[in-house]
Every structure is written in structure tokens, then in C-alpha cells.
Motif scaffolding. Structure first.
Motif, PDB file in Angstrom:
ATOM      1  N   GLN A 274      42.506  35.653  31.225  1.00  0.00           N
ATOM      2  CA  GLN A 274      41.072  35.714  31.515  1.00  0.00           C
ATOM      3  C   GLN A 274      40.585  37.131  31.201  1.00  0.00           C
ATOM      4  OE1 GLN A 274      39.358  32.979  32.842  1.00  0.00           O
ATOM      5  NE2 GLN A 274      41.288  31.927  32.440  1.00  0.00           N
ATOM      6  N   ASN A 275      40.006  37.396  29.977  1.00  0.00           N
ATOM      7  CA  ASN A 275      39.450  38.672  29.507  1.00  0.00           C
ATOM      8  C   ASN A 275      40.400  39.837  29.789  1.00  0.00           C
ATOM      9  OD1 ASN A 275      37.588  40.291  28.323  1.00  0.00           O
ATOM     10  ND2 ASN A 275      36.182  40.405  30.068  1.00  0.00           N
ATOM     11  N   ALA A 276      41.599  39.781  29.293  1.00  0.00           N
ATOM     12  CA  ALA A 276      42.602  40.817  29.581  1.00  0.00           C
ATOM     13  C   ALA A 276      42.566  41.948  28.560  1.00  0.00           C
ATOM     14  CB  ALA A 276      43.999  40.168  29.544  1.00  0.00           C
ATOM     15  N   GLY A 277      41.955  43.114  28.924  1.00  0.00           N
ATOM     16  CA  GLY A 277      41.989  44.335  28.105  1.00  0.00           C
ATOM     17  C   GLY A 277      40.899  44.436  27.085  1.00  0.00           C
ATOM     18  N   GLY A 278      39.820  43.886  27.122  1.00  0.00           N
ATOM     19  CA  GLY A 278      38.695  44.137  26.228  1.00  0.00           C
ATOM     20  C   GLY A 278      38.628  43.227  25.041  1.00  0.00           C
ATOM     21  N   SER A 279      37.620  43.410  24.106  1.00  0.00           N
ATOM     22  CA  SER A 279      37.304  42.491  22.976  1.00  0.00           C
ATOM     23  C   SER A 279      38.324  42.539  21.859  1.00  0.00           C
ATOM     24  CB  SER A 279      35.900  42.789  22.469  1.00  0.00           C
ATOM     25  OG  SER A 279      35.873  44.084  21.905  1.00  0.00           O
ATOM     26  N   ALA A 280      38.885  43.753  21.590  1.00  0.00           N
ATOM     27  CA  ALA A 280      39.902  43.801  20.490  1.00  0.00           C
ATOM     28  C   ALA A 280      41.083  42.883  20.794  1.00  0.00           C
ATOM     29  CB  ALA A 280      40.417  45.243  20.364  1.00  0.00           C
ATOM     30  N   ASN A 281      41.476  42.966  21.987  1.00  0.00           N
ATOM     31  CA  ASN A 281      42.585  42.088  22.371  1.00  0.00           C
ATOM     32  C   ASN A 281      42.192  40.634  22.297  1.00  0.00           C
ATOM     33  OD1 ASN A 281      44.457  43.989  22.796  1.00  0.00           O
ATOM     34  ND2 ASN A 281      44.154  44.179  25.019  1.00  0.00           N
ATOM     35  N   SER A 282      40.924  40.389  22.698  1.00  0.00           N
ATOM     36  CA  SER A 282      40.491  38.979  22.660  1.00  0.00           C
ATOM     37  C   SER A 282      40.451  38.471  21.225  1.00  0.00           C
ATOM     38  CB  SER A 282      39.109  38.744  23.273  1.00  0.00           C
ATOM     39  OG  SER A 282      38.676  39.665  24.083  1.00  0.00           O
ATOM     40  N   ASP A 283      40.061  39.266  20.284  1.00  0.00           N
ATOM     41  CA  ASP A 283      40.016  38.797  18.875  1.00  0.00           C
ATOM     42  C   ASP A 283      41.421  38.437  18.381  1.00  0.00           C
ATOM     43  OD1 ASP A 283      37.341  39.146  18.807  1.00  0.00           O
ATOM     44  OD2 ASP A 283      37.370  40.984  17.595  1.00  0.00           O
ATOM     45  N   THR A 284      42.345  39.319  18.696  1.00  0.00           N
ATOM     46  CA  THR A 284      43.736  39.077  18.241  1.00  0.00           C
ATOM     47  C   THR A 284      44.275  37.782  18.851  1.00  0.00           C
ATOM     48  OG1 THR A 284      43.977  41.437  18.431  1.00  0.00           O
ATOM     49  CG2 THR A 284      45.996  40.194  18.018  1.00  0.00           C
ATOM     50  N   ASP A 285      43.972  37.649  20.098  1.00  0.00           N
ATOM     51  CA  ASP A 285      44.450  36.421  20.770  1.00  0.00           C
ATOM     52  C   ASP A 285      43.837  35.171  20.174  1.00  0.00           C
ATOM     53  OD1 ASP A 285      46.066  37.855  22.363  1.00  0.00           O
ATOM     54  OD2 ASP A 285      44.784  37.723  24.158  1.00  0.00           O
ATOM     55  N   ALA A 286      42.561  35.315  19.864  1.00  0.00           N
ATOM     56  CA  ALA A 286      41.864  34.127  19.319  1.00  0.00           C
ATOM     57  C   ALA A 286      42.479  33.729  17.982  1.00  0.00           C
ATOM     58  CB  ALA A 286      40.366  34.445  19.170  1.00  0.00           C
ATOM     59  N   THR A 287      42.721  34.747  17.193  1.00  0.00           N
ATOM     60  CA  THR A 287      43.304  34.479  15.865  1.00  0.00           C
ATOM     61  C   THR A 287      44.696  33.813  16.033  1.00  0.00           C
ATOM     62  OG1 THR A 287      42.247  36.484  15.129  1.00  0.00           O
ATOM     63  CG2 THR A 287      43.940  35.554  13.667  1.00  0.00           C
ATOM     64  N   ARG A 288      45.435  34.420  16.951  1.00  0.00           N
ATOM     65  CA  ARG A 288      46.782  33.899  17.155  1.00  0.00           C
ATOM     66  C   ARG A 288      46.727  32.452  17.647  1.00  0.00           C
ATOM     67  NH1 ARG A 288      50.250  33.809  21.218  1.00  0.00           N
ATOM     68  NH2 ARG A 288      48.807  34.832  22.651  1.00  0.00           N
ATOM     69  N   LEU A 289      45.750  32.260  18.508  1.00  0.00           N
ATOM     70  CA  LEU A 289      45.622  30.902  19.057  1.00  0.00           C
ATOM     71  C   LEU A 289      45.231  29.902  17.979  1.00  0.00           C
ATOM     72  CD1 LEU A 289      43.951  31.460  22.539  1.00  0.00           C
ATOM     73  CD2 LEU A 289      46.102  30.298  22.093  1.00  0.00           C
ATOM     74  N   ARG A 290      44.327  30.334  17.119  1.00  0.00           N
ATOM     75  CA  ARG A 290      43.865  29.413  16.051  1.00  0.00           C
ATOM     76  C   ARG A 290      45.041  29.015  15.127  1.00  0.00           C
ATOM     77  NH1 ARG A 290      38.980  32.102  16.163  1.00  0.00           N
ATOM     78  NH2 ARG A 290      39.649  33.631  14.594  1.00  0.00           N
ATOM     79  N   SER A 291      45.769  30.131  14.781  1.00  0.00           N
ATOM     80  CA  SER A 291      46.862  29.800  13.842  1.00  0.00           C
ATOM     81  C   SER A 291      47.925  28.898  14.523  1.00  0.00           C
ATOM     82  CB  SER A 291      47.496  31.072  13.281  1.00  0.00           C
ATOM     83  OG  SER A 291      48.483  31.564  14.144  1.00  0.00           O
ATOM     84  N   GLU A 292      48.100  29.240  15.817  1.00  0.00           N
ATOM     85  CA  GLU A 292      49.056  28.392  16.554  1.00  0.00           C
ATOM     86  C   GLU A 292      48.550  26.955  16.602  1.00  0.00           C
ATOM     87  OE1 GLU A 292      52.529  27.613  18.817  1.00  0.00           O
ATOM     88  OE2 GLU A 292      51.962  29.238  17.437  1.00  0.00           O
ATOM     89  N   ASN A 293      47.240  26.884  16.780  1.00  0.00           N
ATOM     90  CA  ASN A 293      46.612  25.557  16.860  1.00  0.00           C
ATOM     91  C   ASN A 293      46.797  24.793  15.548  1.00  0.00           C
ATOM     92  OD1 ASN A 293      45.238  23.522  18.085  1.00  0.00           O
ATOM     93  ND2 ASN A 293      43.233  24.256  17.452  1.00  0.00           N
ATOM     94  N   ALA A 294      46.575  25.502  14.441  1.00  0.00           N
ATOM     95  CA  ALA A 294      46.686  24.870  13.117  1.00  0.00           C
ATOM     96  C   ALA A 294      48.128  24.392  12.883  1.00  0.00           C
ATOM     97  CB  ALA A 294      46.263  25.878  12.041  1.00  0.00           C
ATOM     98  N   ARG A 295      49.043  25.293  13.307  1.00  0.00           N
ATOM     99  CA  ARG A 295      50.454  24.935  13.108  1.00  0.00           C
ATOM    100  C   ARG A 295      50.818  23.683  13.919  1.00  0.00           C
ATOM    101  NH1 ARG A 295      55.173  25.607  15.347  1.00  0.00           N
ATOM    102  NH2 ARG A 295      54.337  26.658  17.173  1.00  0.00           N
ATOM    103  N   LEU A 296      50.285  23.738  15.115  1.00  0.00           N
ATOM    104  CA  LEU A 296      50.590  22.578  15.958  1.00  0.00           C
ATOM    105  C   LEU A 296      49.976  21.286  15.393  1.00  0.00           C
ATOM    106  CD1 LEU A 296      50.286  24.128  19.516  1.00  0.00           C
ATOM    107  CD2 LEU A 296      52.322  23.202  18.472  1.00  0.00           C
ATOM    108  N   GLN A 297      48.744  21.447  14.893  1.00  0.00           N
ATOM    109  CA  GLN A 297      48.070  20.245  14.339  1.00  0.00           C
ATOM    110  C   GLN A 297      48.866  19.695  13.146  1.00  0.00           C
ATOM    111  OE1 GLN A 297      43.964  21.072  13.518  1.00  0.00           O
ATOM    112  NE2 GLN A 297      43.387  20.944  15.668  1.00  0.00           N
ATOM    113  N   GLU A 298      49.387  20.677  12.319  1.00  0.00           N
ATOM    114  CA  GLU A 298      50.178  20.247  11.158  1.00  0.00           C
ATOM    115  C   GLU A 298      51.441  19.490  11.608  1.00  0.00           C
ATOM    116  OE1 GLU A 298      49.644  19.945   8.166  1.00  0.00           O
ATOM    117  OE2 GLU A 298      51.660  19.658   7.347  1.00  0.00           O
TER     118      GLU A 298
END
Ligand code: ADP
Length: 702
Positions: free
Chosen positions: A13-37
Motif C-alpha cells: 500500500q504506497n510503499a516508498g513513493g511514486s518511483a517505486n510504484s512505477d517499478t512495481d506496476a511495470t513488474r506487475l504488468r509483465s508478471e501479469n502478461a506472463r501469467l496470461q500467456e
């Protein structure tokens, strides 16, 4: 999907500011794509698995059905039924449009293994509804060369023709099978090659709704297995049918043998019955004349008495006296009287003559019967040979006429003779042909009432330029013979049943003997007859041109009246004869007969004295009994033959054993069968003496 939700729930839940949130989002998306594949791949794999499962289920079902069909095929025993199951299964289970089963034609199938050309024809089809197409299939005949499939059993043994195949061979097969694309499976039998072809496929129009032949393995594997199973089943049916055929053949053979055996048994039973009947008849036939022959002499003997008389040595007078001691001289001349035994007849001489004639007649009848039986037994054992001589038709009939006149002179029947070709000469065994004629005439006499007419005729006939024959006919207006009896009377021991026939006696052998004698000459004998009207017996003797004048007999002698064959009555001759026999009765009778016919006779009862007597008397004829105690007839024969001084003596060997005829003839002696009567004895002697005379005359002329 559950994992994605979890990942979302676990986000910080908002851990360490926006830079961290962007990285997490990207990681999550790619993880999501991998999982979907991964999910997509899993779903694709699941779908494949499902399809595979479905396919496996289908295959399992198919193999279960295949197993079921194989089981059904195993129960079938006819090609048609196997064919119809096979083609039906191929069409409906594999979803093809058409199917055919061609089998080697049954007959060719069996015989084919030695020949190269086997023909195949359609035994079952499925999917052909058009009548023309059905007609085409029914006419279809294919040679092996029309379907040159690989024969190796290693191979699947199948051929695939696809719709785009342009090979001319493919086109030819399309025309045969009326399919556009198809598989052809060959049905093989171990060591015996192809037994048939199994074809499945489609026409062009419908192919898109059907299984296509391109789907090679999915159908060829089960279909090949089906074809192989069908091959085995068909081979079993072939073997079964072959066994059935063999069984039927054996059944038929057994039935035929049984029938033959039963016929043979019937024939044997019939022969036994006929022989039994014959024996009963013969015993009756023999007893009847024997009755007279035994009883008449006994009655006659009682008319004679032997009495003691006194005989005068001076004047030959005889005196009856009761006194044995008399010393009285002869009352006539006072001469010395001697006692002697004389035979006195107290009967009527006319009655004696009548009785003696009766005995003679019965004796002749008995002799005739015995001769018939002996002739028949000789013929049965094939011991009859023909002594050909040239004789004219006239002479033959004259001789017969003479014999008949003697034998039937007391019968009141008119016998007439007619022989237009009287001078025609032909070569036959005259004695045997006369025997046939005499037998036919005697039969006519027997079966024609007093006052009836008998006619004898002979004519030389020409059938064509080469074949000539003499036809004899003996016809009568007697009792006749029913149609159904006309064949069997020529068989041995056969007589027409009926009291009239029985009343006349006979052994039932005369016609059988006649038939054999005629056939020995190469001729034939037959009868035409109407009951109550009469009978006409015919027989024909072929005339062989080469035989008409055999070189051994000079032609001039044939028709020359002086040298004709002597008749019994001609037997009056001045031959000197020596008769050697240990049987005194035979000697007495021989002497009497021969002397009656003008011969001078010396009789010898001891064979040891035979040679000396013969050498001393040098007779024209020597009659030797073959079986004498001590020195037998054959030994005496050889002794006499070795003596040059006796070269001109005709030697006859006499025996009652008819099997010895050949042996006697082989010795070079004349065969004189016992029993003989005056007629047969004189006839034999005359025939041989005349032959000798004409042969020596011919030699001296030569
Ligand atoms: P058999 O010694 O009994 O006469 P055959 O063989 O000579 O013997 O004749 C056989 C039978 O044929 C006779 O028993 C008789 O029934 C019949 N047969 C022969 N010839 C005549 C004929 N001329 N007329 C009528 N029947 C005949």
C-alpha cells in the motif's frame, strides 16, 4: 486467474513513493502478461488433451468394433456373408462411400495354384445403388495382372489411389471399381498367393462428406488389420468348404461302393439262387433218365434165367434134366452128354427191344445233359478253342439234317431246310456250329406241338464291300417267348418259367453255350418271338476273306463231294483199331460200337501189353485211356510215337477230365473226351482220319 487476484491483493500500500510504484506496476504488468500467456498455453494444452482423449476414445471404440466384427467373421461359413459384413463395416464404420470384395472364383481358386491366371469376381458390394452400376459389378472379372499389387506379406499389401492421381493404371481401376479415390487391400493366403481384394473409397461427388483417402494411417492401419483378419477367415472357409467337399465326395464314394456292393451281393444271391435251382433241376433231369437206365435192365434181367442143360458133344443137341448124375448117352445120336450152363430168355423180344430203345434214348438224353454241363464248365474257364476248317453251307446243313433226322425220327413235326448259297464255303469250327444249329432245332422240337413246323435256313449275306457273313435261322410255330424273357434265355441256367417249359426238361444251358460258341466265332445270336405264334432264332458268323481257304487245306477238297466231312452214318469204315483201357465195360462197348461200324478191333486191358499189341497189329487208330493203373496213357503214347513203324497210327487219348484237353492236344494226340457215344466216337475218328488222308494226299501232290 486466482493467482492474478492474489498478486493484486499482495501489492504494497504506497510503499516508498511514486518511483517505486512505477517499478512495481511495470513488474506487475509483465508478471501479469506472463501469467496470461501461461494460462493460454495451459488452455491450449487442455484443449489438445481433450482432442487427444476424444481421438483415443474413438480409436478404442473402433478397435472394439473391429474386435466385434472379427468375432462375427469367425462365426461365418459363407463367402457371401463374410463379404457383406466386411463391406458394410468398411462403409459405415469408416465412413467411406463404397466398398467391394472380390474373391478368386471358387473353381479357379482351387485349381489356380498350378496355373497363373486366377480370375476374381465381386462377391459383395456396399454403396452402389444404381442398377447399371450393379450390372457392371456383376460382370466384372479381373485377372491378377489387372491388379499388380505387391505380394510380400511384409508389406501392408495395399494400394492407394487418390482423386488427383493421373496414372493410367489408376484410371483403369477407377473404371473397374466405379470410385475416384480408394484403397485396395489384397487378401493373402500363405503359400497360395492372393485369394481376393478388398476395396474401399469414394466417388468424386461425395468425397467431401466422407473419410478421405489422404487420411492414410488413421484408416489403413485398422483396415489392413481387418483385411488380414478377413484373409484368415476366408482361408478357413476355403478349408472348411474343401473339407465339406471332400466329405461329400467320400459320402458319395461310400454310397456308390455300398450300392455296388449291394448290387454285387444281389448278383451273388441271384447266382446262388440260380445255381441252387440248377442243381435241383439237374438232379431231377439226371434222375429221370437214370430211373429208366437202372430199372429197365433190372426188369429185363429178371426175364433171363441161367439153367443147367446136358449138351451132346456129338450132335450139339441140348437136353434139360433134373438129374446131375445121369450117365445116359444122347438119345439122338448116342453121343456123350456134358453138363453146361445156358441163358434162357422168358420174355417177349418185341418188348425187350422197346425197353432197350427206351434205355438208349434216356442214355442219349443223359449224355446230352452231361455234355452241356461239361461244355459250359469248359467255357466258364475259357478252355474252348476253335478248330477252323473249310466247309460249305450245304455240307454243314446236310450233316445237321442227318443228325436231326436220327434224333427226332419219332417226333411228328415237319422240319424243312432251305440254303440257297449251298456251295458257299466258309471257315468255321464246323462241329461247334453244328452244335449250335442242332441245339436250336432241338429246342424248336421241344417247344413246338406235334404237327408244328420248323424251318432251318442259311444264307451268305453281304453287309458292305468287305463284310460278309453267313446267317442261319431256325424258326418254329411253337409256344413262343415273351419279350422280357428274350434276353435272359441266353444267360446260363435260365429258362422261361412256366409249366410248359418245365415239362420239357433241360438244364437251361443250351442257349448260353450256343451264344458263347457263336461269339467265339465273332458272330452274334438273337431271337424274335411272339408268344403263341412262334420263335425265330438267328445267328450270324462273319466270313473273313483270308479264312475262306486256309492254306493248310487244299481248296479243291472243300466242295468236292467225295471228300466231305463224314457224318455219323458215314462212319462205316474199315479201320483197324486197338483200344487200351483198364475198364472192361469200356472195352466191351468200344468193341461193339466200332465193330458195328465196320472196324476190326483189338482190345487191351493191361497197359503193359499195349505197346507190343500195337506194334504187332500196326492199327490205323489207337485209343488209349489217359489214366490207367501202371503205365499211364501218356507213357504208352510216347512209346508208340517214338516207334517209326507206327508213324501212321492215329493216337487218341481218352479221359473224362475235360481240363486235360489242352495238355492232350499239346502232346500231339487227338482229344477224345469221355463220355462218348457211338456217334461222337465215330465222328471224331472219321474227322481225324479224313484230315490225315487229305493232308497226306496234299503232301504227296506237293
Ligand atoms: P434248355 O436246356 O432248358 O432248353 P436252353 O438254354 O436251350 O435250355 O433254353 C432256355 C430256355 O429258352 C428254354 O428252357 C425255353 O424256356 C426257352 N426256349 C428256347 N428255345 C425256345 C423255342 N424255340 N421256343 C420257345 N421257348 C424256347
Amino acid at each position: 486467474m486466482a493467482r492474478i487476484d492474489e498478486l493484486k491483493a499482495n501489492q504494497p500500500q504506497n510503499a516508498g513513493g511514486s518511483a517505486n510504484s512505477d517499478t512495481d506496476a511495470t513488474r506487475l504488468r509483465s508478471e501479469n502478461a506472463r501469467l496470461q500467456e501461461q494460462v493460454r498455453l495451459l488452455m491450449a494444452a487442455e484443449s489438445k488433451l481433450y482432442t487427444l482423449q476424444e481421438h483415443l476414445n474413438k480409436q478404442q471404440l473402433l478397435y472394439a468394433r473391429l474386435a466385434e466384427v472379427s468375432r462375427v467373421l469367425n462365426t461365418l461359413l459363407s463367402f457371401d456373408e463374410i463379404g457383406s459384413v466386411l463391406v458394410h463395416f468398411a462403409v459405415y464404420e469408416f465412413n467411406f462411400e463404397r466398398s467391394l470384395l472380390l474373391l478368386a472364383k471358387e473353381r479357379e481358386y482351387r485349381e489356380s495354384f498350378s496355373s497363373q491366371t486366377i480370375q476374381f469376381e465381386v462377391v459383395a458390394s456396399e454403396g452402389y445403388y444404381d442398377n447399371d452400376e450393379k450390372e457392371h459389378l456383376s460382370q466384372l472379372r479381373l485377372d491378377e495382372s489387372d491388379l499388380p499389387l505387391p505380394q510380400s506379406t511384409q508389406d501392408t499389401g495395399s494400394l492407394r489411389v487418390q482423386s488427383d492421381d493421373t496414372d493410367p493404371f489408376a484410371d483403369t481401376l477407377r473404371q473397374h471399381f466405379l470410385m475416384n479415390e480408394f484403397f485396395v487391400f489384397q487378401l493373402l493366403r500363405k503359400e497360395e498367393g492372393r485369394s481376393g481384394y478388398f476395396v474401399v473409397g469414394n466417388t468424386r461427388e461425395q468425397a467431401r462428406y466422407q473419410t478421405r483417402v489422404e487420411q492414410k494411417d488413421s484408416v489403413t492401419v485398422p483396415l489392413t488389420s481387418l483385411a488380414q483378419h478377413a484373409s484368415i477367415t476366408l482361408a478357413n472357409v476355403h478349408s472348411y468348404l474343401a473339407l465339406e467337399r471332400e466329405r461329400a465326395r467320400l459320402d458319395q464314394m461310400v454310397a456308390e461302393r455300398t450300392r455296388e456292393l449291394s448290387e454285387a451281393l444281389d448278383a451273388a444271391n441271384e447266382a446262388v439262387r440260380l445255381k441252387g435251382e440248377f442243381l435241383a433241376k439237374m438232379s431231377h433231369e439226371l434222375r429221370t433218365p437214370l430211373n429208366s437206365i437202372v430199372n429197365v435192365p433190372a426188369a429185363l434181367v429178371s426175364d433171363y434165367q441161367e439153367v443147367e442143360v446136358w449138351y451132346c458133344t456129338g450132335c450139339d443137341a441140348e437136353f434139360q434134366s433134373e438129374d446131375d448124375e445121369t450117365e445116359t448117352p444122347c438119345p439122338e445120336c448116342d453121343g456123350r452128354l456134358e453138363q453146361r450152363t445156358v441163358t434162357v430168355c422168358e420174355g417177349d423180344p418185341a418188348e425187350h427191344l422197346r425197353f432197350l430203345k427206351l434205355v438208349k434214348q434216356q442214355g442219349d438224353h443223359l449224355l446230352h445233359l452231361v455234355e452241356d454241363v461239361l461244355d459250359f464248365s469248359r467255357m466258364e474257364s475259357g478252355r474252348v478253342s476253335l478248330n477252323y476248317e473249310n466247309i460249305s453251307v450245304k455240307q454243314l446243313i446236310d450233316d445237321v439234317q442227318q443228325t436231326i433226322r436220327v434224333s427226332i425220327k419219332n417226333e411228328i413235326r415237319l422240319v424243312t431246310y432251305d440254303y440257297p448259297d449251298a456251295e458257299f464255303c466258309f471257315s468255321v469250327d464246323a462241329l461247334k456250329i453244328k452244335q449250335v444249329l442242332i441245339n436250336l432245332i432241338n429246342n424248336s422240337v421241344k417247344f413246338t406241338a406235334h404237327g408244328g413246323k420248323i424251318h432251318v435256313s442259311a444264307a451268305a449275306l453281304q453287309e458292305n464291300a468287305i463284310d460278309r457273313y453267313v446267317r442261319f435261322e431256325v424258326s418254329d410255330d411253337g409256344i413262343g417267348i415273351a419279350k422280357e424273357q428274350q434276353q435272359i434265355i441266353f444267360e446260363s441256367f435260365r429258362q422261361v418259367d412256366g409249366s410248359s417249359t418245365r415239362a420239357h426238361g433241360g438244364a437251361g444251358l443250351g442257349l448260353a453255350i450256343s451264344k458263347q460258341l457263336v461269339e467265339l466265332h465273332g458272330g452274334r445270336i438273337w431271337v424274335e418271338s411272339t408268344p403263341g405264334v412262334g420263335s425265330r432264332f438267328f445267328f450270324e458268323i462273319p466270313v473273313h476273306p483270308a479264312q475262306r481257304f486256309p492254306s493248310s487245306v487244299p481248296p479243291a477238297s472243300i466242295s468236292s463231294p467225295q471228300k466231305r466231312t463224314p457224318r455219323a452214318e458215314d462212319a462205316a469204315c474199315d479201320y483197324s483199331v486197338v483200344v487200351v483201357d483198364n475198364d472192361l465195360a469200356v472195352l466191351a462197348v468200344s468193341r461193339r460200337i466200332l465193330e458195328l461200324h465196320g472196324c476190326s478191333v483189338v482190345t487191351v486191358s493191361e497197359s503193359s501189353q499195349a505197346f507190343d499189341t500195337v506194334l504187332e497189329t500196326r492199327p490205323d487208330i489207337l485209343i488209349l485211356d489217359l489214366h490207367m493203373p501202371g503205365q499211364g496213357g501218356e507213357a504208352v503214347f510216347k512209346q508208340v510215337r517214338a516207334e517209326r513203324l507206327l508213324d501212321n497210327t492215329l493216337i487218341c487219348l481218352s479221359t473224362a477230365d475235360h481240363t486235360e484237353e489242352d495238355a492232350v492236344k499239346a502232346l500231339g494226340a487227338v482229344w477224345l473226351p469221355k463220355p462218348w457215344n457211338a456217334q461222337s466216337l465215330c465222328q471224331t475218328l472219321n474227322t481225324h482220319m479224313k484230315q490225315r488222308i487229305s493232308a497226306s494226299a496234299f503232301e504227296s501232290e506237293g
